[in-house]
Design a protein around this motif. Structure first.
Motif, PDB file in Angstrom:
ATOM      1  N   TYR A 129       0.831  -1.208   0.000  1.00 20.22           N
ATOM      2  CA  TYR A 129       0.000   0.000   0.000  1.00 20.22           C
ATOM      3  C   TYR A 129       0.864   1.257   0.000  1.00 20.22           C
ATOM      4  O   TYR A 129       0.577   2.210  -0.723  1.00 20.22           O
ATOM      5  CB  TYR A 129      -0.948   0.006   1.205  1.00 20.22           C
ATOM      6  CG  TYR A 129      -2.194  -0.792   0.955  1.00 20.22           C
ATOM      7  CD1 TYR A 129      -3.269  -0.234   0.269  1.00 20.22           C
ATOM      8  CD2 TYR A 129      -2.314  -2.096   1.398  1.00 20.22           C
ATOM      9  CE1 TYR A 129      -4.412  -0.954   0.023  1.00 20.22           C
ATOM     10  CE2 TYR A 129      -3.458  -2.830   1.158  1.00 20.22           C
ATOM     11  CZ  TYR A 129      -4.506  -2.255   0.475  1.00 20.22           C
ATOM     12  OH  TYR A 129      -5.637  -2.972   0.225  1.00 20.22           O
ATOM     13  N   LEU A 130       1.903   1.253   0.800  1.00 20.06           N
ATOM     14  CA  LEU A 130       2.790   2.418   0.840  1.00 20.06           C
ATOM     15  C   LEU A 130       3.492   2.604  -0.506  1.00 20.06           C
ATOM     16  O   LEU A 130       3.629   3.728  -0.985  1.00 20.06           O
ATOM     17  CB  LEU A 130       3.796   2.278   1.984  1.00 20.06           C
ATOM     18  CG  LEU A 130       3.185   2.228   3.388  1.00 20.06           C
ATOM     19  CD1 LEU A 130       4.278   2.008   4.437  1.00 20.06           C
ATOM     20  CD2 LEU A 130       2.372   3.480   3.700  1.00 20.06           C
ATOM     21  N   ALA A 131       3.893   1.507  -1.119  1.00 19.28           N
ATOM     22  CA  ALA A 131       4.543   1.590  -2.436  1.00 19.28           C
ATOM     23  C   ALA A 131       3.580   2.098  -3.507  1.00 19.28           C
ATOM     24  O   ALA A 131       4.000   2.759  -4.457  1.00 19.28           O
ATOM     25  CB  ALA A 131       5.096   0.218  -2.833  1.00 19.28           C
ATOM     26  N   ALA A 132       2.277   1.823  -3.343  1.00 17.92           N
ATOM     27  CA  ALA A 132       1.278   2.300  -4.304  1.00 17.92           C
ATOM     28  C   ALA A 132       0.963   3.783  -4.108  1.00 17.92           C
ATOM     29  O   ALA A 132       0.311   4.388  -4.953  1.00 17.92           O
ATOM     30  CB  ALA A 132      -0.004   1.476  -4.182  1.00 17.92           C
ATOM     31  N   GLY A 133       1.418   4.362  -2.988  1.00 20.87           N
ATOM     32  CA  GLY A 133       1.206   5.788  -2.759  1.00 20.87           C
ATOM     33  C   GLY A 133       0.427   6.138  -1.515  1.00 20.87           C
ATOM     34  O   GLY A 133       0.172   7.311  -1.246  1.00 20.87           O
ATOM     35  N   ALA A 134       0.029   5.141  -0.725  1.00 17.81           N
ATOM     36  CA  ALA A 134      -0.676   5.440   0.523  1.00 17.81           C
ATOM     37  C   ALA A 134       0.279   6.129   1.498  1.00 17.81           C
ATOM     38  O   ALA A 134       1.475   5.839   1.518  1.00 17.81           O
ATOM     39  CB  ALA A 134      -1.224   4.158   1.141  1.00 17.81           C
ATOM     40  N   THR A 135      -0.256   7.039   2.292  1.00 19.58           N
ATOM     41  CA  THR A 135       0.534   7.680   3.342  1.00 19.58           C
ATOM     42  C   THR A 135       0.391   6.933   4.659  1.00 19.58           C
ATOM     43  O   THR A 135       1.237   7.062   5.540  1.00 19.58           O
ATOM     44  CB  THR A 135       0.095   9.143   3.549  1.00 19.58           C
ATOM     45  OG1 THR A 135      -1.296   9.166   3.878  1.00 19.58           O
ATOM     46  CG2 THR A 135       0.350   9.974   2.304  1.00 19.58           C
ATOM     47  N   ASN A 136      -0.696   6.192   4.797  1.00 17.58           N
ATOM     48  CA  ASN A 136      -0.997   5.415   6.000  1.00 17.58           C
ATOM     49  C   ASN A 136      -1.722   4.155   5.579  1.00 17.58           C
ATOM     50  O   ASN A 136      -2.251   4.079   4.463  1.00 17.58           O
ATOM     51  CB  ASN A 136      -1.901   6.207   6.957  1.00 17.58           C
ATOM     52  CG  ASN A 136      -1.280   7.496   7.417  1.00 17.58           C
ATOM     53  OD1 ASN A 136      -0.344   7.495   8.190  1.00 17.58           O
ATOM     54  ND2 ASN A 136      -1.796   8.603   6.917  1.00 17.58           N
ATOM     55  N   VAL A 137      -1.796   3.193   6.493  1.00 18.53           N
ATOM     56  CA  VAL A 137      -2.568   1.983   6.232  1.00 18.53           C
ATOM     57  C   VAL A 137      -3.529   1.750   7.389  1.00 18.53           C
ATOM     58  O   VAL A 137      -3.316   2.235   8.502  1.00 18.53           O
ATOM     59  CB  VAL A 137      -1.663   0.741   6.033  1.00 18.53           C
ATOM     60  CG1 VAL A 137      -0.813   0.895   4.785  1.00 18.53           C
ATOM     61  CG2 VAL A 137      -0.810   0.459   7.250  1.00 18.53           C
ATOM     62  N   ALA A 138      -4.589   1.003   7.083  1.00 17.87           N
ATOM     63  CA  ALA A 138      -5.593   0.676   8.094  1.00 17.87           C
ATOM     64  C   ALA A 138      -5.881  -0.818   8.039  1.00 17.87           C
ATOM     65  O   ALA A 138      -5.943  -1.400   6.961  1.00 17.87           O
ATOM     66  CB  ALA A 138      -6.877   1.465   7.824  1.00 17.87           C
ATOM     67  N   VAL A 139      -6.022  -1.412   9.205  1.00 18.51           N
ATOM     68  CA  VAL A 139      -6.457  -2.801   9.267  1.00 18.51           C
ATOM     69  C   VAL A 139      -7.829  -2.817   9.919  1.00 18.51           C
ATOM     70  O   VAL A 139      -8.095  -2.069  10.844  1.00 18.51           O
ATOM     71  CB  VAL A 139      -5.469  -3.695  10.050  1.00 18.51           C
ATOM     72  CG1 VAL A 139      -4.156  -3.807   9.318  1.00 18.51           C
ATOM     73  CG2 VAL A 139      -5.254  -3.201  11.460  1.00 18.51           C
ATOM     74  N   GLY A 140      -8.703  -3.636   9.386  1.00 21.65           N
ATOM     75  CA  GLY A 140     -10.057  -3.718   9.930  1.00 21.65           C
ATOM     76  C   GLY A 140     -10.449  -5.155  10.180  1.00 21.65           C
ATOM     77  O   GLY A 140     -10.521  -5.609  11.310  1.00 21.65           O
ATOM     78  N   SER A 141     -10.681  -5.897   9.104  1.00 19.07           N
ATOM     79  CA  SER A 141     -11.152  -7.278   9.213  1.00 19.07           C
ATOM     80  C   SER A 141     -10.217  -8.129  10.060  1.00 19.07           C
ATOM     81  O   SER A 141     -10.656  -9.008  10.801  1.00 19.07           O
ATOM     82  CB  SER A 141     -11.306  -7.914   7.831  1.00 19.07           C
ATOM     83  OG  SER A 141     -12.247  -7.193   7.064  1.00 19.07           O
ATOM     84  N   MET A 142      -8.933  -7.862   9.964  1.00 23.63           N
ATOM     85  CA  MET A 142      -7.955  -8.619  10.737  1.00 23.63           C
ATOM     86  C   MET A 142      -8.238  -8.520  12.238  1.00 23.63           C
ATOM     87  O   MET A 142      -8.009  -9.461  12.997  1.00 23.63           O
ATOM     88  CB  MET A 142      -6.556  -8.092  10.427  1.00 23.63           C
ATOM     89  CG  MET A 142      -5.450  -8.734  11.175  1.00 23.63           C
ATOM     90  SD  MET A 142      -3.921  -7.867  10.737  1.00 23.63           S
ATOM     91  CE  MET A 142      -2.763  -8.840  11.624  1.00 23.63           C
ATOM     92  N   LEU A 143      -8.760  -7.385  12.667  1.00 23.45           N
ATOM     93  CA  LEU A 143      -8.979  -7.156  14.094  1.00 23.45           C
ATOM     94  C   LEU A 143     -10.283  -7.752  14.611  1.00 23.45           C
ATOM     95  O   LEU A 143     -10.548  -7.690  15.812  1.00 23.45           O
ATOM     96  CB  LEU A 143      -8.923  -5.656  14.388  1.00 23.45           C
ATOM     97  CG  LEU A 143      -7.580  -5.002  14.088  1.00 23.45           C
ATOM     98  CD1 LEU A 143      -7.642  -3.508  14.362  1.00 23.45           C
ATOM     99  CD2 LEU A 143      -6.454  -5.648  14.869  1.00 23.45           C
ATOM    100  N   PHE A 144     -11.086  -8.328  13.718  1.00 19.94           N
ATOM    101  CA  PHE A 144     -12.310  -8.986  14.178  1.00 19.94           C
ATOM    102  C   PHE A 144     -11.974 -10.172  15.087  1.00 19.94           C
ATOM    103  O   PHE A 144     -12.768 -10.565  15.920  1.00 19.94           O
ATOM    104  CB  PHE A 144     -13.160  -9.463  13.007  1.00 19.94           C
ATOM    105  CG  PHE A 144     -13.779  -8.351  12.210  1.00 19.94           C
ATOM    106  CD1 PHE A 144     -13.926  -7.071  12.718  1.00 19.94           C
ATOM    107  CD2 PHE A 144     -14.218  -8.588  10.923  1.00 19.94           C
ATOM    108  CE1 PHE A 144     -14.487  -6.054  11.981  1.00 19.94           C
ATOM    109  CE2 PHE A 144     -14.793  -7.569  10.169  1.00 19.94           C
ATOM    110  CZ  PHE A 144     -14.924  -6.304  10.701  1.00 19.94           C
TER     111      PHE A 144
END
Length: 166
Positions: A129-144
């Protein structure tokens, strides 16, 4: 605000893509977004627009035209039984990151925040994601699953180490 809160930027995520709100067409926000921007400016609140994994470019254009330069790619993909999230969204979200960045650049806007999410299960996923240009990442489903919380913390710690070394 407490001293701790003053040291951090306060933001609100405006979800323009919830698949759990059937009925009304939610594709035209040109009358709503300027009001949100005016109200958020009164309290120095950053607005982050959460985008759907498909059909997002008109929403990005509308948001950019109102001065919103923070985006979250992407929300749940609507399905007949509810919504699909996590790993199946990764390729769509990565493409959305690239498309949002390219559109903002073409329109002459700098992005304040570009959050990538969908299918982040490993450190390498976050790095994509960072290589694609994101400045930050978010995890959601993993935290279920609470058993994944320590793993998510390890991913975050490793990303912070990378950020500090740059």
């Amino acid at each position: 605000l407490s001293r701790e809160a003053k040291d951090h930027e306060v933001a609100a995520e405006l979800n323009l893509s919830c698949p759990n709100c059937p009925g009304l067409d939610r594709s035209d926000y040109k009358n709503v977004l300027p009001l949100v921007v005016r109200r958020s400016a009164l309290c120095s609140l950053q607005i982050i627009v959460k985008l759907p994994p498909v059909g997002y470019l008109p929403l990005v254009r509308q948001a950019l035209d109102t001065g919103i330069t923070s985006f979250h790619c992407c929300n749940t993909l609507p399905t007949p039984g509810g919504g699909l999230s996590g790993q199946p969204l990764k390729l769509l979200s990565l493409q959305a990151i690239r498309d949002v960045r390219n559109l903002a650049h073409a329109k002459g806007y700098g992005l304040r925040n570009l959050i990538g999410g969908g299918g982040i299960r490993r450190w390498e996923d976050a790095m994509e994601y960072l290589a694609a240009g994101a400045t930050n990442v978010a995890v959601g489903s993993m935290l279920f699953n609470p058993f994944n919380w320590a793993h998510a913390r390890d991913i975050a710690t490793r990303l912070l180490q990378v950020k500090m070394s740059v």
